[in-house]
Design a protein around this motif. Structure first.
Motif, PDB file in Angstrom:
ATOM      1  N   ASN A  19      10.360   1.176 -13.333  1.00 51.63           N
ATOM      2  CA  ASN A  19      10.381   1.620 -11.938  1.00 51.63           C
ATOM      3  C   ASN A  19       8.973   1.597 -11.361  1.00 51.63           C
ATOM      4  OD1 ASN A  19      13.144   2.082 -11.876  1.00 51.63           O
ATOM      5  ND2 ASN A  19      12.909   4.125 -12.740  1.00 51.63           N
ATOM      6  N   VAL A  20       8.798   0.840 -10.281  1.00 50.98           N
ATOM      7  CA  VAL A  20       7.502   0.780  -9.598  1.00 50.98           C
ATOM      8  C   VAL A  20       7.686   1.200  -8.145  1.00 50.98           C
ATOM      9  CG1 VAL A  20       6.400  -0.954 -11.047  1.00 50.98           C
ATOM     10  CG2 VAL A  20       7.819  -1.706  -9.173  1.00 50.98           C
ATOM     11  N   THR A  21       6.709   1.899  -7.612  1.00 51.45           N
ATOM     12  CA  THR A  21       6.794   2.331  -6.218  1.00 51.45           C
ATOM     13  C   THR A  21       6.373   1.204  -5.276  1.00 51.45           C
ATOM     14  OG1 THR A  21       4.588   3.280  -6.393  1.00 51.45           O
ATOM     15  CG2 THR A  21       6.453   4.774  -6.706  1.00 51.45           C
ATOM     16  N   VAL A  22       5.420   0.383  -5.725  1.00 55.85           N
ATOM     17  CA  VAL A  22       4.937  -0.758  -4.945  1.00 55.85           C
ATOM     18  C   VAL A  22       5.265  -2.026  -5.734  1.00 55.85           C
ATOM     19  CG1 VAL A  22       2.879  -1.862  -3.976  1.00 55.85           C
ATOM     20  CG2 VAL A  22       3.044   0.633  -4.013  1.00 55.85           C
ATOM     21  N   PRO A  23       5.909  -3.023  -5.128  1.00 54.56           N
ATOM     22  CA  PRO A  23       6.227  -4.256  -5.864  1.00 54.56           C
ATOM     23  C   PRO A  23       4.965  -4.919  -6.433  1.00 54.56           C
ATOM     24  CG  PRO A  23       7.371  -4.206  -3.764  1.00 54.56           C
ATOM     25  CD  PRO A  23       6.419  -3.051  -3.771  1.00 54.56           C
ATOM     26  N   ILE A  24       5.106  -5.533  -7.580  1.00 54.31           N
ATOM     27  CA  ILE A  24       3.979  -6.183  -8.255  1.00 54.31           C
ATOM     28  C   ILE A  24       3.759  -7.565  -7.652  1.00 54.31           C
ATOM     29  CG2 ILE A  24       3.184  -7.116 -10.462  1.00 54.31           C
ATOM     30  CD1 ILE A  24       4.791  -4.846 -11.807  1.00 54.31           C
ATOM     31  N   THR A  25       2.506  -7.858  -7.290  1.00 56.33           N
ATOM     32  CA  THR A  25       2.132  -9.154  -6.722  1.00 56.33           C
ATOM     33  C   THR A  25       0.947  -9.717  -7.494  1.00 56.33           C
ATOM     34  OG1 THR A  25       0.648  -8.077  -5.157  1.00 56.33           O
ATOM     35  CG2 THR A  25       2.886  -8.527  -4.385  1.00 56.33           C
ATOM     36  N   ILE A  26       0.544 -10.936  -7.166  1.00 59.64           N
ATOM     37  CA  ILE A  26      -0.643 -11.533  -7.783  1.00 59.64           C
ATOM     38  C   ILE A  26      -1.855 -10.677  -7.407  1.00 59.64           C
ATOM     39  CG2 ILE A  26      -2.193 -13.535  -7.751  1.00 59.64           C
ATOM     40  CD1 ILE A  26       0.290 -15.281  -7.350  1.00 59.64           C
ATOM     41  N   GLY A  27      -2.715 -10.405  -8.376  1.00 61.80           N
ATOM     42  CA  GLY A  27      -3.895  -9.588  -8.144  1.00 61.80           C
ATOM     43  C   GLY A  27      -3.671  -8.103  -8.348  1.00 61.80           C
ATOM     44  N   TYR A  28      -2.469  -7.720  -8.779  1.00 61.01           N
ATOM     45  CA  TYR A  28      -2.115  -6.309  -8.997  1.00 61.01           C
ATOM     46  C   TYR A  28      -2.958  -5.740 -10.147  1.00 61.01           C
ATOM     47  CZ  TYR A  28       1.185  -2.369  -9.037  1.00 61.01           C
ATOM     48  OH  TYR A  28       1.772  -1.136  -8.934  1.00 61.01           O
ATOM     49  N   PRO A  29      -3.778  -4.693  -9.899  1.00 60.55           N
ATOM     50  CA  PRO A  29      -4.611  -4.116 -10.966  1.00 60.55           C
ATOM     51  C   PRO A  29      -3.812  -3.141 -11.833  1.00 60.55           C
ATOM     52  CG  PRO A  29      -5.076  -3.029  -8.889  1.00 60.55           C
ATOM     53  CD  PRO A  29      -4.047  -4.093  -8.600  1.00 60.55           C
ATOM     54  N   VAL A  30      -3.990  -3.242 -13.140  1.00 59.67           N
ATOM     55  CA  VAL A  30      -3.286  -2.384 -14.097  1.00 59.67           C
ATOM     56  C   VAL A  30      -4.243  -1.972 -15.213  1.00 59.67           C
ATOM     57  CG1 VAL A  30      -1.002  -3.386 -13.692  1.00 59.67           C
ATOM     58  CG2 VAL A  30      -2.495  -4.389 -15.419  1.00 59.67           C
ATOM     59  N   LEU A  31      -3.811  -1.005 -16.019  1.00 57.60           N
ATOM     60  CA  LEU A  31      -4.514  -0.663 -17.247  1.00 57.60           C
ATOM     61  C   LEU A  31      -3.662  -1.188 -18.385  1.00 57.60           C
ATOM     62  CD1 LEU A  31      -5.848   2.971 -16.758  1.00 57.60           C
ATOM     63  CD2 LEU A  31      -7.164   0.873 -16.926  1.00 57.60           C
ATOM     64  N   LEU A  32      -4.241  -2.056 -19.198  1.00 58.81           N
ATOM     65  CA  LEU A  32      -3.560  -2.651 -20.336  1.00 58.81           C
ATOM     66  C   LEU A  32      -3.756  -1.735 -21.543  1.00 58.81           C
ATOM     67  CD1 LEU A  32      -2.308  -5.421 -21.537  1.00 58.81           C
ATOM     68  CD2 LEU A  32      -4.622  -5.775 -22.336  1.00 58.81           C
TER      69      LEU A  32
END
Length: 125
Positions: free
Chosen positions: A31-44
């Motif tokens: 579940n994500v609140t904002v759809p994932i797009t190119i350039g989406y920053p995350v913590l791996l």
């Protein structure tokens, strides 16, 4: 010992683990609140390592159970979707393909303390 820190992996020098900043992976988005797009920053989150990363390519949206390509180069990834993506980390990390070594081929993606996706490494660049 001064150069070894949390997230480091010690391996046999005759059979080194691949080190990279870019890799392809199959992810399952929760579940994500904002759809994932190119350039989406995350913590791996990989083993004990936590490394900032960016989704650099959305290559294909996949069917959850069969793994067949539903859509090539999707613009966004929403809730409960499965996709083939390319991730880019800020620093080089040790990582293996899931098919070769399951423990070093799995990871989690988190944003703001919430797990948004789980993934398996399919190709190392």
């Amino acid at each position: 010992m001064s150069t070894v820190s949390v997230g480091c992996i010690i391996c046999d020098p005759q059979n080194p683990i691949p080190v990279t900043t870019r890799f392809q992976a199959r992810i399952l988005v929760f579940n994500v609140t904002v759809p994932i797009t190119i350039g989406y920053p995350v913590l791996l989150h990989h083993q004990s390592l936590i490394e900032p990363a960016v989704l650099s390519k959305l290559q294909a949206q996949l069917h959850k159970s069969t793994g067949e390509t539903i859509k090539k180069k999707p613009r966004v990834l929403g809730n409960n979707s499965c996709a083939l993506v390319e991730l880019e980390t800020t620093r080089p990390i040790c990582i293996e393909r899931y098919a070769d070594f399951k423990e070093l081929g799995r990871f989690m993606l988190r944003v703001g303390g919430v797990t948004i996706a789980a993934g398996m490494v399919t190709k190392i660049r």
